[in-house]
Enzyme design. Sequence first.
Site, mmCIF file in Angstrom:
data_model
loop_
_atom_site.group_PDB
_atom_site.id
_atom_site.type_symbol
_atom_site.label_atom_id
_atom_site.label_comp_id
_atom_site.label_asym_id
_atom_site.label_seq_id
_atom_site.Cartn_x
_atom_site.Cartn_y
_atom_site.Cartn_z
ATOM 1 N N ARG A 111 0.801 -1.233 0.000
ATOM 2 C CA ARG A 111 0.000 0.000 0.000
ATOM 3 C C ARG A 111 0.831 1.281 0.000
ATOM 4 O O ARG A 111 0.406 2.307 0.519
ATOM 5 C CB ARG A 111 -0.968 0.061 1.200
ATOM 6 C CG ARG A 111 -2.014 -1.038 1.233
ATOM 7 C CD ARG A 111 -2.986 -0.905 0.071
ATOM 8 N NE ARG A 111 -4.071 -1.842 0.224
ATOM 9 C CZ ARG A 111 -4.007 -3.121 -0.167
ATOM 10 N NH1 ARG A 111 -2.929 -3.586 -0.759
ATOM 11 N NH2 ARG A 111 -5.050 -3.900 0.006
ATOM 12 N N CYS B 113 -10.979 -1.228 2.972
ATOM 13 C CA CYS B 113 -10.389 -1.602 4.260
ATOM 14 C C CYS B 113 -9.867 -0.354 4.959
ATOM 15 O O CYS B 113 -9.256 0.520 4.332
ATOM 16 C CB CYS B 113 -9.252 -2.609 4.061
ATOM 17 S SG CYS B 113 -9.885 -4.250 3.721
ATOM 18 N N GLU C 160 -5.166 2.425 6.877
ATOM 19 C CA GLU C 160 -4.826 2.331 5.455
ATOM 20 C C GLU C 160 -5.366 3.555 4.728
ATOM 21 O O GLU C 160 -4.782 4.045 3.776
ATOM 22 C CB GLU C 160 -5.427 1.061 4.849
ATOM 23 C CG GLU C 160 -4.974 0.854 3.421
ATOM 24 C CD GLU C 160 -5.834 -0.093 2.632
ATOM 25 O OE1 GLU C 160 -6.469 0.370 1.664
ATOM 26 O OE2 GLU C 160 -5.846 -1.274 2.959
#
Length: 314
Positions: free
Chosen positions: A183, A237, A308
């Site tokens: 990420r 998420c 995230e």
Amino acid sequence: MMRLTADDRKWLSDAAGGSVCYGEPMARHTSFRVGGPAEALVTPATISDLSLLISGLKDRKLPYRILGGGTNLIVRDSGIPGVVIRLQQCCRGITVESSNNAQTALTAMSGENLQKLCVFAMRRGFQGLNFALGIPGTVGGAIRMNAGTALGWMSDVLESLIVLDPSGRMKTIPKADLRVAYRSMVFPDTCNAPENVIISGRFVLKSGDVGAIKSEARKILQQRRRRQPTILPSAGCIFKNPSTGKTAGELIDLAGLKGYKVGGAEISLKHANFIVNTGKATASDILTIMAQMRRIVYEKFQISLEPEVIIEGE
Ligand code: EPU
């Protein structure tokens, strides 16, 4: 906090023409459907307009942020001071650059929808982007976040990208110069990262069979619908998976938090690492739930969950 002066606004209105909206609610531009106003939201029509805009902003020492699809983003209820720039008009198009029996190189502009790129590749039998099916957002946002799933990441198929810097220079950055991780995709220091704008990505995909790619795509999308909430607004998420052991979703689930609510925000019953907006959530409801998720997971498992999602605003 930096605010635009009357003089800045006059300059911006002249420079950006009809493409600037003042006090634009970010709830309209985020998948969570929450967030206060951007002081100014600009949608340049062309890359040369974008280039003039960012060099002018740099000269005036005004902060700017690039908005992708707003799909991994929580904007606080007080909004975003300064200038937010959308690339959905100036950075459009997907082009096949070269192709042989084995592989194809294509360029996707950063303001394109990631799903459009997946479908473009699938229809032509270019293999390698199915992992991204169902990931919302733009190509540029997906590159910046190194979006991905258990099946693959953007960095697996990206060959290079083109960035525009505030002095108007376009620069090609090969993947080897990027620090890619889970990420995250970090530009080399010499590229002065935060001010640069991703204009496009060049992807290399293998040749495959259209039928096989389509049937794999159906399975991937079915699985996503089975495991993840897809109807109510969310930002995907919320927390990164810890590097070892149980996933964030498992930890939050084991902590008994599914269905927990604050105002209009709810921890999804389908997937515990998703918060959904049941209709009237505020950014503050979501941030409050996030803090509680972190606290309770830490108390039970001594694991600190890291967000995230990107949180913007003051
Ligand atoms: N699980 C639970 N309870 C839950 C959710 C999941 O016990 O409420 C368990 C599942 O049973 C499974 C494990 O956790 O054993 C992993 O779940 P899942 O396959 O749903 O994957 P994930 O690790 O939770 C990651 C990405 C997703 C991506 C999926 C599919 C992160 C933080 N999440 O989720 O990405 O779609 O894999 O590959 O890395 C996103 O980045 O926004 C995102 C949704």
